[in-house]
Write a protein that holds these residues in place. Sequence first.
Motif: not given
Length: 129
Positions: A11-12, A79, A96
């Motif tokens: 996600q993102r 999102d 990340r």
Amino acid sequence: MKERATVVCWQRGRILLVERGRARWSLPGGTIRRAEAPADAALRELNEETTLEGCELGYLFQFGGLNKRHHVFFSVLHDDARPVPSNEILRCRWFRPQKVSTLITSVPTREIVNLLFGHDVQRPAPVRA
């Protein structure tokens, strides 16, 4: 050899890790039950651990060691998807991919993330069966 379903949620630009205890992060997933398909186990475990439902999965690969074989799936979450720790999970958190190597994780989590992302932090394309 134990069979396990493991899910990489994206996600993102981040992946979802869960903490089961002992301050160790891992990818969501768990043991595949007798006569259960790996994809069904992945969806069940993801829901049991994070309360996420209705996720679409793509099969990526098998990752194995001496005692466990991970059937690794990939899901791109909307999102607005918000994982909530449930069952044996203490925390859910987004990271990340390059951050995972600096965390205390399970060996399979670290290796699976490295196989998927290595030095490239772009989202991998799921392999369709």
